[in-house]
Design a protein around this motif. Structure first.
Motif, short mmCIF file in Angstrom:
data_model
loop_
_atom_site.label_atom_id
_atom_site.label_comp_id
_atom_site.label_asym_id
_atom_site.label_seq_id
_atom_site.Cartn_x
_atom_site.Cartn_y
_atom_site.Cartn_z
N GLY A 56 0.82 -1.22 0.00
CA GLY A 56 0.00 0.00 0.00
C GLY A 56 0.85 1.26 0.00
O GLY A 56 0.55 2.23 -0.70
N ALA A 57 1.93 1.25 0.77
CA ALA A 57 2.84 2.40 0.79
C ALA A 57 3.52 2.56 -0.56
O ALA A 57 3.69 3.69 -1.05
CB ALA A 57 3.88 2.22 1.89
N TYR A 58 3.90 1.45 -1.18
CA TYR A 58 4.51 1.49 -2.52
C TYR A 58 3.54 2.11 -3.52
O TYR A 58 3.92 2.97 -4.33
CB TYR A 58 4.92 0.09 -2.95
N LEU A 59 2.28 1.69 -3.50
CA LEU A 59 1.30 2.24 -4.42
C LEU A 59 1.05 3.72 -4.17
O LEU A 59 0.87 4.50 -5.11
CB LEU A 59 -0.02 1.47 -4.32
N THR A 60 1.05 4.13 -2.90
CA THR A 60 0.87 5.54 -2.57
C THR A 60 2.01 6.38 -3.11
O THR A 60 1.80 7.43 -3.72
CB THR A 60 0.74 5.72 -1.04
N VAL A 61 3.25 5.92 -2.90
CA VAL A 61 4.41 6.65 -3.40
C VAL A 61 4.38 6.72 -4.93
O VAL A 61 4.67 7.76 -5.53
CB VAL A 61 5.72 6.00 -2.90
N PHE A 62 3.99 5.62 -5.58
CA PHE A 62 3.89 5.63 -7.03
C PHE A 62 2.88 6.65 -7.51
O PHE A 62 3.15 7.43 -8.44
CB PHE A 62 3.50 4.24 -7.56
N MET A 63 1.70 6.67 -6.91
CA MET A 63 0.65 7.59 -7.37
C MET A 63 1.03 9.05 -7.14
O MET A 63 0.76 9.91 -7.97
CB MET A 63 -0.68 7.28 -6.69
N VAL A 64 1.69 9.34 -6.01
CA VAL A 64 2.14 10.71 -5.76
C VAL A 64 3.19 11.11 -6.79
O VAL A 64 3.14 12.20 -7.38
CB VAL A 64 2.67 10.85 -4.32
N GLY A 65 4.16 10.22 -7.05
CA GLY A 65 5.20 10.52 -8.03
C GLY A 65 4.65 10.65 -9.44
O GLY A 65 5.03 11.54 -10.20
N PHE A 66 3.73 9.77 -9.81
CA PHE A 66 3.13 9.81 -11.14
C PHE A 66 2.31 11.09 -11.32
O PHE A 66 2.39 11.75 -12.37
CB PHE A 66 2.25 8.58 -11.35
N THR A 67 1.54 11.45 -10.31
CA THR A 67 0.73 12.67 -10.39
C THR A 67 1.61 13.90 -10.50
O THR A 67 1.33 14.82 -11.28
CB THR A 67 -0.19 12.78 -9.17
N TYR A 68 2.70 13.94 -9.74
CA TYR A 68 3.64 15.06 -9.82
C TYR A 68 4.25 15.15 -11.21
O TYR A 68 4.32 16.23 -11.81
CB TYR A 68 4.75 14.91 -8.77
N TYR A 69 4.68 14.00 -11.75
CA TYR A 69 5.28 13.99 -13.07
C TYR A 69 4.31 14.47 -14.15
O TYR A 69 4.64 15.31 -14.99
CB TYR A 69 5.78 12.59 -13.42
N VAL A 70 3.10 13.94 -14.12
CA VAL A 70 2.11 14.29 -15.14
C VAL A 70 1.69 15.75 -15.01
O VAL A 70 1.49 16.44 -16.01
CB VAL A 70 0.89 13.36 -15.04
N THR A 71 1.59 16.25 -13.79
CA THR A 71 1.11 17.61 -13.59
C THR A 71 2.18 18.66 -13.89
O THR A 71 1.90 19.67 -14.53
CB THR A 71 0.62 17.78 -12.14
N PHE A 72 3.42 18.42 -13.45
CA PHE A 72 4.43 19.47 -13.53
C PHE A 72 5.56 19.23 -14.53
O PHE A 72 6.19 20.18 -14.98
CB PHE A 72 5.05 19.68 -12.14
N LEU A 73 5.85 18.01 -14.89
CA LEU A 73 7.03 17.75 -15.72
C LEU A 73 6.71 17.31 -17.15
O LEU A 73 7.51 17.55 -18.05
CB LEU A 73 7.90 16.67 -15.05
N LEU A 74 5.62 16.66 -17.37
CA LEU A 74 5.30 16.11 -18.68
C LEU A 74 4.96 17.21 -19.67
O LEU A 74 4.17 18.10 -19.38
CB LEU A 74 4.11 15.14 -18.56
N GLU A 75 5.60 17.12 -20.83
CA GLU A 75 5.28 18.05 -21.91
C GLU A 75 4.45 17.27 -22.92
O GLU A 75 4.95 16.33 -23.53
CB GLU A 75 6.55 18.57 -22.58
N PRO A 76 3.19 17.65 -23.13
CA PRO A 76 2.33 16.90 -24.03
C PRO A 76 2.89 16.87 -25.46
O PRO A 76 3.38 17.87 -25.98
CB PRO A 76 1.01 17.66 -24.00
N GLY A 77 2.83 15.70 -26.05
CA GLY A 77 3.36 15.54 -27.40
C GLY A 77 2.47 16.10 -28.49
O GLY A 77 2.91 16.40 -29.59
N PHE A 78 1.20 16.26 -28.19
CA PHE A 78 0.28 16.76 -29.21
C PHE A 78 0.35 18.27 -29.39
O PHE A 78 -0.28 18.82 -30.27
CB PHE A 78 -1.17 16.34 -28.89
#
Length: 80
Positions: A56-78
């Motif tokens: 559960g802790a692993y999944l929580t850390v993954f979701m926080v990291g994924f959300t941070y990446y998608v929200t602040f770091l990802l540059e949309p390709g379209f």
């Protein structure tokens, strides 16, 4: 439950090899770290409850990291 963590380690190891073969070195190192983590946890023979808490802790850390990446770091390709 320890066997399931070793199964997860196996599959993250497969992803590590595939990412490395595809030239994605940083991603393969991330999955290598996950493989080592899951393999190490798999041989500790902890209680079932503790294994569930760790997962559960692993999944929580993954979701926080994924959300941070998608929200602040990802540059949309379209947008190009």
């Amino acid at each position: 439950m320890p066997r399931m963590f070793r199964v997860i380690a196996f599959w993250t190891g497969i992803f590590t090899a595939m990412f490395y073969a595809g030239g994605m070195i940083q991603l393969s190192l991330l999955f290598l770290a996950q493989t080592v983590f899951f393999l190490g946890i798999g041989y500790l023979n902890l209680s079932e409850r503790l294994y569930m808490y760790i997962f559960g802790a692993y999944l929580t850390v993954f979701m926080v990291g994924f959300t941070y990446y998608v929200t602040f770091l990802l540059e949309p390709g379209f947008a190009h």
